[in-house]
Design a protein around this motif. Structure first.
Motif, PDB file in Angstrom:
ATOM      1  N   ILE A   3      37.983  10.874  30.196  1.00  0.00           N
ATOM      2  CA  ILE A   3      38.669  11.156  31.324  1.00  0.00           C
ATOM      3  C   ILE A   3      39.797   9.868  31.623  1.00  0.00           C
ATOM      4  O   ILE A   3      39.745   8.718  31.267  1.00  0.00           O
ATOM      5  CB  ILE A   3      37.760  11.025  33.130  1.00  0.00           C
ATOM      6  N   LYS A  21      40.134  -6.543  40.107  1.00  0.00           N
ATOM      7  CA  LYS A  21      38.833  -5.627  40.457  1.00  0.00           C
ATOM      8  C   LYS A  21      38.486  -4.254  39.404  1.00  0.00           C
ATOM      9  O   LYS A  21      37.965  -3.589  39.160  1.00  0.00           O
ATOM     10  CB  LYS A  21      39.067  -5.186  41.316  1.00  0.00           C
ATOM     11  N   ASP A  24      37.373  -4.745  35.779  1.00  0.00           N
ATOM     12  CA  ASP A  24      35.727  -5.089  36.014  1.00  0.00           C
ATOM     13  C   ASP A  24      35.592  -3.441  35.947  1.00  0.00           C
ATOM     14  O   ASP A  24      34.097  -3.758  35.632  1.00  0.00           O
ATOM     15  CB  ASP A  24      36.488  -6.355  37.031  1.00  0.00           C
ATOM     16  N   MET A  25      35.533  -3.102  37.391  1.00  0.00           N
ATOM     17  CA  MET A  25      34.514  -2.544  37.262  1.00  0.00           C
ATOM     18  C   MET A  25      34.587  -0.957  36.604  1.00  0.00           C
ATOM     19  O   MET A  25      33.358  -0.107  36.447  1.00  0.00           O
ATOM     20  CB  MET A  25      35.311  -1.632  39.413  1.00  0.00           C
ATOM     21  N   VAL A  26      35.444  -0.297  35.919  1.00  0.00           N
ATOM     22  CA  VAL A  26      36.120   1.027  35.415  1.00  0.00           C
ATOM     23  C   VAL A  26      34.964   0.709  33.905  1.00  0.00           C
ATOM     24  O   VAL A  26      35.127   0.217  33.191  1.00  0.00           O
ATOM     25  CB  VAL A  26      37.261   0.947  35.183  1.00  0.00           C
ATOM     26  N   ASP A  27      34.456   2.325  34.029  1.00  0.00           N
ATOM     27  CA  ASP A  27      33.584   2.326  32.665  1.00  0.00           C
ATOM     28  C   ASP A  27      33.667   2.790  32.096  1.00  0.00           C
ATOM     29  O   ASP A  27      33.980   3.616  31.769  1.00  0.00           O
ATOM     30  CB  ASP A  27      32.199   3.081  33.658  1.00  0.00           C
ATOM     31  N   ARG A  30      33.601   5.991  29.537  1.00  0.00           N
ATOM     32  CA  ARG A  30      33.564   7.115  29.983  1.00  0.00           C
ATOM     33  C   ARG A  30      35.689   6.909  30.412  1.00  0.00           C
ATOM     34  O   ARG A  30      35.793   8.473  30.359  1.00  0.00           O
ATOM     35  CB  ARG A  30      32.672   7.530  31.162  1.00  0.00           C
ATOM     36  N   PHE A  31      36.149   6.085  30.543  1.00  0.00           N
ATOM     37  CA  PHE A  31      36.706   6.113  31.049  1.00  0.00           C
ATOM     38  C   PHE A  31      38.408   5.023  30.632  1.00  0.00           C
ATOM     39  O   PHE A  31      37.647   4.678  29.666  1.00  0.00           O
ATOM     40  CB  PHE A  31      37.452   5.619  32.677  1.00  0.00           C
ATOM     41  N   LEU A  59      45.527   3.401  41.280  1.00  0.00           N
ATOM     42  CA  LEU A  59      45.360   4.336  40.455  1.00  0.00           C
ATOM     43  C   LEU A  59      44.945   5.971  40.553  1.00  0.00           C
ATOM     44  O   LEU A  59      44.864   6.183  41.368  1.00  0.00           O
ATOM     45  CB  LEU A  59      43.550   3.470  40.176  1.00  0.00           C
ATOM     46  N   VAL A  61      43.232   8.950  38.652  1.00  0.00           N
ATOM     47  CA  VAL A  61      41.672   9.372  37.711  1.00  0.00           C
ATOM     48  C   VAL A  61      42.173  10.924  38.006  1.00  0.00           C
ATOM     49  O   VAL A  61      42.045  11.473  38.952  1.00  0.00           O
ATOM     50  CB  VAL A  61      41.175   8.647  38.846  1.00  0.00           C
ATOM     51  N   ASP A  62      42.189  11.365  36.230  1.00  0.00           N
ATOM     52  CA  ASP A  62      41.918  12.979  36.401  1.00  0.00           C
ATOM     53  C   ASP A  62      43.320  13.257  37.377  1.00  0.00           C
ATOM     54  O   ASP A  62      42.468  14.229  37.501  1.00  0.00           O
ATOM     55  CB  ASP A  62      40.656  12.906  36.685  1.00  0.00           C
ATOM     56  N   VAL A  64      44.463  12.461  40.409  1.00  0.00           N
ATOM     57  CA  VAL A  64      44.145  12.131  42.041  1.00  0.00           C
ATOM     58  C   VAL A  64      44.264  10.826  42.346  1.00  0.00           C
ATOM     59  O   VAL A  64      43.940   9.642  41.985  1.00  0.00           O
ATOM     60  CB  VAL A  64      42.580  12.134  42.162  1.00  0.00           C
TER      61      VAL A  64
END
Lengths: 78, 78
Positions: A3, A21, A24-27, A30-31, A59, A61-62, A64
């Motif tokens: 994505i 942050k 660091d957080m985003v998987d 999958r992304f 940010l 995302v897809d 949004v």
């Protein structure tokens, strides 16, 4: 398929905290995360605005837009 | 050890959009994500405010508050 996620910033202190942050957080399994400095890449301003970005850091995302804290209005970067 | 992340919201439409994206994006292998509805859990308002949360939706990651778009000021939830 990954994505798409694009983090727009302008190198400001608020942006750096959010960038640290978020990256660091985003998987990453999958992304597909792209980092765009709008001060250095003014050619991407129209694309960010079209996605609904009003200020940085943000940010998308897809498709949004998520505004994360407030560093600078997009209009201040033009 | 998992890193603590708390997503504070109030069930507002802006909150729901942000919640969907954040819960989808966060790497759950590394982050322990808690979702807190501050309208239903007013006892958590002080904790959110102490972490620097001024409005919802907001994500507090490892103690750092990230305000994601703007749904409602924290003061409106008291």
């Amino acid at each position: 398929m990954s994505i798409q996620a694009i983090f727009y910033h302008a190198g400001c202190p608020v942006c750096v905290i959010a960038e640290n942050k978020i990256t660091d957080m985003v998987d990453r399994e999958r992304f597909d995360l792209e980092i765009v400095h709008l001060g250095d890449n003014k050619s991407r301003l129209d694309e960010a605005e079209a996605a609904g970005v009003k200020s940085v850091p943000a940010l998308v995302v897809d498709g949004v837009p998520l505004h994360i804290n407030h560093g600078a209005d997009l209009s201040a970067l033009r």
